[in-house]
Design a protein around this motif. Sequence first.
Motif, PDB file in Angstrom:
ATOM      1  N   ILE A 153       0.435  -2.933  -9.377  1.00  0.00           N
ATOM      2  CA  ILE A 153      -0.120  -4.296  -9.657  1.00  0.00           C
ATOM      3  C   ILE A 153      -0.379  -4.446  -7.849  1.00  0.00           C
ATOM      4  O   ILE A 153      -1.273  -4.760  -7.899  1.00  0.00           O
ATOM      5  CB  ILE A 153       0.129  -5.412 -10.450  1.00  0.00           C
ATOM      6  CG1 ILE A 153       0.999  -4.834 -12.055  1.00  0.00           C
ATOM      7  CG2 ILE A 153      -0.255  -6.009 -10.427  1.00  0.00           C
ATOM      8  CD1 ILE A 153       1.370  -5.393 -12.885  1.00  0.00           C
ATOM      9  N   ILE A 154       0.841  -3.946  -7.262  1.00  0.00           N
ATOM     10  CA  ILE A 154       0.722  -4.961  -5.964  1.00  0.00           C
ATOM     11  C   ILE A 154      -0.387  -4.046  -5.188  1.00  0.00           C
ATOM     12  O   ILE A 154      -1.264  -4.239  -4.521  1.00  0.00           O
ATOM     13  CB  ILE A 154       1.860  -4.987  -4.708  1.00  0.00           C
ATOM     14  CG1 ILE A 154       2.747  -5.881  -5.878  1.00  0.00           C
ATOM     15  CG2 ILE A 154       2.080  -5.418  -3.775  1.00  0.00           C
ATOM     16  CD1 ILE A 154       4.321  -6.027  -5.179  1.00  0.00           C
ATOM     17  N   ALA A 155      -0.462  -2.559  -5.639  1.00  0.00           N
ATOM     18  CA  ALA A 155      -1.723  -1.613  -4.472  1.00  0.00           C
ATOM     19  C   ALA A 155      -2.601  -2.140  -5.227  1.00  0.00           C
ATOM     20  O   ALA A 155      -3.831  -1.957  -4.427  1.00  0.00           O
ATOM     21  CB  ALA A 155      -1.116  -0.420  -5.654  1.00  0.00           C
ATOM     22  N   TRP A 156      -3.092  -2.190  -6.503  1.00  0.00           N
ATOM     23  CA  TRP A 156      -4.189  -3.138  -6.957  1.00  0.00           C
ATOM     24  C   TRP A 156      -4.795  -4.397  -6.099  1.00  0.00           C
ATOM     25  O   TRP A 156      -5.852  -4.262  -5.757  1.00  0.00           O
ATOM     26  CB  TRP A 156      -4.504  -3.534  -8.463  1.00  0.00           C
ATOM     27  CG  TRP A 156      -4.150  -2.499  -9.561  1.00  0.00           C
ATOM     28  CD1 TRP A 156      -4.538  -0.992  -8.878  1.00  0.00           C
ATOM     29  CD2 TRP A 156      -3.724  -2.473 -10.443  1.00  0.00           C
ATOM     30  NE1 TRP A 156      -3.990  -0.328 -10.438  1.00  0.00           N
ATOM     31  CE2 TRP A 156      -3.536  -0.877 -11.499  1.00  0.00           C
ATOM     32  CE3 TRP A 156      -3.694  -2.952 -11.551  1.00  0.00           C
ATOM     33  CZ2 TRP A 156      -3.832  -0.434 -12.675  1.00  0.00           C
ATOM     34  CZ3 TRP A 156      -3.839  -2.894 -12.909  1.00  0.00           C
ATOM     35  CH2 TRP A 156      -3.899  -1.740 -13.372  1.00  0.00           C
ATOM     36  N   THR A 157      -4.076  -5.575  -6.290  1.00  0.00           N
ATOM     37  CA  THR A 157      -4.249  -6.883  -5.050  1.00  0.00           C
ATOM     38  C   THR A 157      -4.614  -6.634  -3.601  1.00  0.00           C
ATOM     39  O   THR A 157      -5.431  -6.717  -3.229  1.00  0.00           O
ATOM     40  CB  THR A 157      -3.307  -7.580  -5.785  1.00  0.00           C
ATOM     41  OG1 THR A 157      -1.956  -7.043  -5.199  1.00  0.00           O
ATOM     42  CG2 THR A 157      -3.340  -8.216  -7.314  1.00  0.00           C
ATOM     43  N   VAL A 158      -3.718  -5.217  -3.317  1.00  0.00           N
ATOM     44  CA  VAL A 158      -4.102  -5.096  -1.712  1.00  0.00           C
ATOM     45  C   VAL A 158      -5.721  -4.504  -1.721  1.00  0.00           C
ATOM     46  O   VAL A 158      -6.486  -5.086  -0.908  1.00  0.00           O
ATOM     47  CB  VAL A 158      -2.629  -4.108  -0.995  1.00  0.00           C
ATOM     48  CG1 VAL A 158      -3.799  -3.416   0.542  1.00  0.00           C
ATOM     49  CG2 VAL A 158      -1.607  -4.480  -1.199  1.00  0.00           C
ATOM     50  N   GLN A 248      -7.736   9.050  -5.014  1.00  0.00           N
ATOM     51  CA  GLN A 248      -7.226   8.813  -3.236  1.00  0.00           C
ATOM     52  C   GLN A 248      -7.411   7.645  -3.157  1.00  0.00           C
ATOM     53  O   GLN A 248      -6.538   7.279  -1.796  1.00  0.00           O
ATOM     54  CB  GLN A 248      -7.641   9.468  -2.565  1.00  0.00           C
ATOM     55  CG  GLN A 248      -7.988  11.485  -3.140  1.00  0.00           C
ATOM     56  CD  GLN A 248      -8.699  12.721  -1.893  1.00  0.00           C
ATOM     57  OE1 GLN A 248      -9.032  11.680  -0.689  1.00  0.00           O
ATOM     58  NE2 GLN A 248      -8.308  13.068  -2.039  1.00  0.00           N
ATOM     59  N   ARG A 249      -7.766   6.689  -2.986  1.00  0.00           N
ATOM     60  CA  ARG A 249      -8.352   5.278  -2.983  1.00  0.00           C
ATOM     61  C   ARG A 249      -6.490   4.579  -3.437  1.00  0.00           C
ATOM     62  O   ARG A 249      -6.292   3.774  -2.916  1.00  0.00           O
ATOM     63  CB  ARG A 249      -9.369   4.774  -3.479  1.00  0.00           C
ATOM     64  CG  ARG A 249      -9.706   3.318  -2.779  1.00  0.00           C
ATOM     65  CD  ARG A 249     -11.257   2.650  -3.391  1.00  0.00           C
ATOM     66  NE  ARG A 249     -12.346   3.457  -3.789  1.00  0.00           N
ATOM     67  CZ  ARG A 249     -12.524   4.362  -5.216  1.00  0.00           C
ATOM     68  NH1 ARG A 249     -12.244   4.059  -5.624  1.00  0.00           N
ATOM     69  NH2 ARG A 249     -14.192   4.721  -4.394  1.00  0.00           N
ATOM     70  N   LEU A 250      -7.000   4.508  -4.640  1.00  0.00           N
ATOM     71  CA  LEU A 250      -5.820   4.567  -5.057  1.00  0.00           C
ATOM     72  C   LEU A 250      -4.429   4.768  -4.499  1.00  0.00           C
ATOM     73  O   LEU A 250      -3.312   4.096  -4.128  1.00  0.00           O
ATOM     74  CB  LEU A 250      -5.229   4.266  -6.612  1.00  0.00           C
ATOM     75  CG  LEU A 250      -6.199   3.432  -7.583  1.00  0.00           C
ATOM     76  CD1 LEU A 250      -6.662   3.686  -9.090  1.00  0.00           C
ATOM     77  CD2 LEU A 250      -6.298   1.665  -7.877  1.00  0.00           C
ATOM     78  N   ALA A 251      -4.354   5.892  -4.147  1.00  0.00           N
ATOM     79  CA  ALA A 251      -3.496   6.494  -3.270  1.00  0.00           C
ATOM     80  C   ALA A 251      -2.549   5.634  -2.196  1.00  0.00           C
ATOM     81  O   ALA A 251      -1.301   5.607  -1.958  1.00  0.00           O
ATOM     82  CB  ALA A 251      -3.038   7.695  -3.380  1.00  0.00           C
ATOM     83  N   ILE A 252      -3.690   5.554  -1.490  1.00  0.00           N
ATOM     84  CA  ILE A 252      -3.487   5.029  -0.457  1.00  0.00           C
ATOM     85  C   ILE A 252      -2.884   3.367  -0.172  1.00  0.00           C
ATOM     86  O   ILE A 252      -2.138   2.947  -0.177  1.00  0.00           O
ATOM     87  CB  ILE A 252      -4.769   5.108   0.272  1.00  0.00           C
ATOM     88  CG1 ILE A 252      -4.941   6.317   1.016  1.00  0.00           C
ATOM     89  CG2 ILE A 252      -4.721   4.152   1.984  1.00  0.00           C
ATOM     90  CD1 ILE A 252      -6.777   6.686   1.470  1.00  0.00           C
ATOM     91  N   CYS A 253      -3.192   2.525  -1.432  1.00  0.00           N
ATOM     92  CA  CYS A 253      -2.633   1.698  -1.202  1.00  0.00           C
ATOM     93  C   CYS A 253      -1.439   1.331  -2.283  1.00  0.00           C
ATOM     94  O   CYS A 253      -0.938   0.355  -1.640  1.00  0.00           O
ATOM     95  CB  CYS A 253      -4.273   1.413  -2.586  1.00  0.00           C
ATOM     96  SG  CYS A 253      -5.516   0.602  -2.061  1.00  0.00           S
ATOM     97  N   LEU A 425      -1.839 -12.999  -5.781  1.00  0.00           N
ATOM     98  CA  LEU A 425      -1.327 -12.571  -6.664  1.00  0.00           C
ATOM     99  C   LEU A 425       0.070 -11.321  -5.951  1.00  0.00           C
ATOM    100  O   LEU A 425       0.779 -11.623  -5.877  1.00  0.00           O
ATOM    101  CB  LEU A 425      -2.527 -11.758  -7.647  1.00  0.00           C
ATOM    102  CG  LEU A 425      -3.282 -12.370  -8.194  1.00  0.00           C
ATOM    103  CD1 LEU A 425      -4.116 -10.831  -9.129  1.00  0.00           C
ATOM    104  CD2 LEU A 425      -2.306 -12.464  -9.799  1.00  0.00           C
ATOM    105  N   LEU A 426      -0.919 -10.427  -5.177  1.00  0.00           N
ATOM    106  CA  LEU A 426      -0.130  -9.843  -3.862  1.00  0.00           C
ATOM    107  C   LEU A 426       1.903 -10.306  -3.671  1.00  0.00           C
ATOM    108  O   LEU A 426       2.319  -9.777  -3.992  1.00  0.00           O
ATOM    109  CB  LEU A 426      -0.681  -9.828  -3.217  1.00  0.00           C
ATOM    110  CG  LEU A 426       0.658  -9.122  -1.636  1.00  0.00           C
ATOM    111  CD1 LEU A 426       0.667  -8.327  -2.416  1.00  0.00           C
ATOM    112  CD2 LEU A 426      -0.520  -8.627  -0.019  1.00  0.00           C
TER     113      LEU A 426
END
Length: 636
Positions: A153-158, A248-253, A425-426
């Motif tokens: 979830i933190i990765a999504w908010t980033v 890959q986009r999500l993996a980096i986040c 949210l972060l």
Amino acid sequence: MDTSSPDEIEDCSTKLTVDVWLKRVERRRQLAYASEYDFCSDQPMNDEALAKRGSWTGRYDFLLSLLGYSVGLGNVWRFPYLCYSNGGGAFLIPFTVMLVIAGLPLMFMELSLAQYVGLGPAILFKRLAPISEGIGYGMILVSGMVMLYYNVIIAWTVFYMVVSFEDPLPWRGCQHEWATVNCFSYEEEDNCLATNRSYYMANCMSREQYRLLNVTFRTPRKPPAEEFFKNYFLQISAGIEETGMINQRLAICLLVAWAIVFLCLSRGVKSSGKVVYFTALFPYVVLAALFIRGLTLPGAYDGILYYVRPDWDKLRTAQIWGDAAVQIFFALSPAWGGLLTLASYNRFDNNCYRDAIVVAISNILTSFFAGFVIFAIIGFLAHELDTSVDSVIDQGAGLAFVVFPELVGKLQMPRLWSVLFFFMLLTLGLDSQFTLMETVVTAVLDTFPALRRRKIAVVAGVSIVGYLGGLIFVTNSGMYWFQLFDKYAANWSVLLIAIAECILVGWVYGCERFISNIEEMLGKRSKWFHRFWVTVWKYITPAMLLFILCFNWLQYKPVAYGRYIYPNWADVFGWIIALAPFGIAVIVAVKNMSTSSSPFAWQTIRKLLQPSPEWKPSQPQLASEMAYENSNGIEL
């Protein structure tokens, strides 16, 4: 010439006076931990817990960490929906009642336990009663599983916070490769109608073209923010069985999210205790700003009225009481190990009773205030879309990553509000993630004390394992795995562990004995304090937890995501992860009973239910006095 003092040559079997005995114990402690003591420090070397484990360094470090852990994403994206669907303002009555008889008692119990002995869950239960050793391991497993998907979830908010700086916002409109024919933009429709043309299936066409299509049915409409979230951001597959590739986009986040957690926890509570001064308080600033802005929007009053209008008849239903009990239990997060971990770094005389009450009240007030903010904004969105509030309201990820992004496009300065919202949210997510991570790290360090000198390496190792374990959530089927873990990871086992805690403290260890331990930390308490907490811990709270457990089972429905129904093997896997933590507690209890000289004999069980000789207060003087009483003054 022999210069030994009489004390030093005295026979060890001789009964010593209290003063002499305590001096010897203190001297031995100093010699035992001299290698770990910082002689450049101005602090006296008289606190074993501080010398070995570290502690909070600021006055409000613990309180803000506890507040940040308890006030999380659920307060913003789940409580308002529950309040709306359970009688509006009437929901506050059962919510407050459940806070007093279920949430607060468990929080106060765990804070007191950990503060008294200065230990995390991995060691605490082993010393409290060896038969309950597995309870601590179960808590750590819960925190570990939640830690894996919570950081997603933190990765999504980033990601959303970063792309919020783009102009225009990337999820505005349907003229994108990720948009399907079902994408529907009210903004594009208005522009199309203004030119006397028709808007259909994300295309603006002439009236003649529209008539030639001979449309006889209404196509489903999906907002651009939903299409962006599922098709571009998640790149979601058709089901959990179609894993696909790592996004890959999500993996980096996700890597960025774990890097943030690692940097904030690299020095343990000394570093995280300072970070929470910002992360615990900043969400209130953003909520206040959003509330003020929301009140100026058309339709906000209707949304708020929809939220708070009480339906007193709902109080007669079991649903409202069950939802209130479940929400307050999971809001304060007892039986996860986090409360025990945070309190284990407290000073012995910290007023954890006051802290528990402050955080519990702050939790309910924050939840209620967040509802005003969310419904003011949703009322405006319903006004803009010319629809009812109940057709717009959502909870969870749908509220945060679909409804709100759709909304900000209709506000002035949309990028500013989008950045503020996702940054809020972060910070809400980071506070909870800090404690989940610290629970696992503390368990490792308490179990293997030699690793305390290499804490940064331990934190790095847990972060790497957490990142690798979280990669399943950033595949094309990651959202399905996320929903599966979110439903099962911290559910029935947590309730069963909490019930076991109440039985252990209230009936096995003894409530009066536990309250006397609390009085050693907080001072003498009134007889009403004794009566209230004995009644609550022995009878009311266990009964309420049993009610929550039964309510959860009666309300059980297999996990689903939208219209997608999970296959049977996924549901079975969910049950496994749901019951694994409590299963570990049972297995360890059986193992401890079977490895004794008289397996499963009553004498063995009775012995395993007693505190071990290592069970002692973290305050050195009291620990020494307890050891003196146990040894009858004989130095062994």
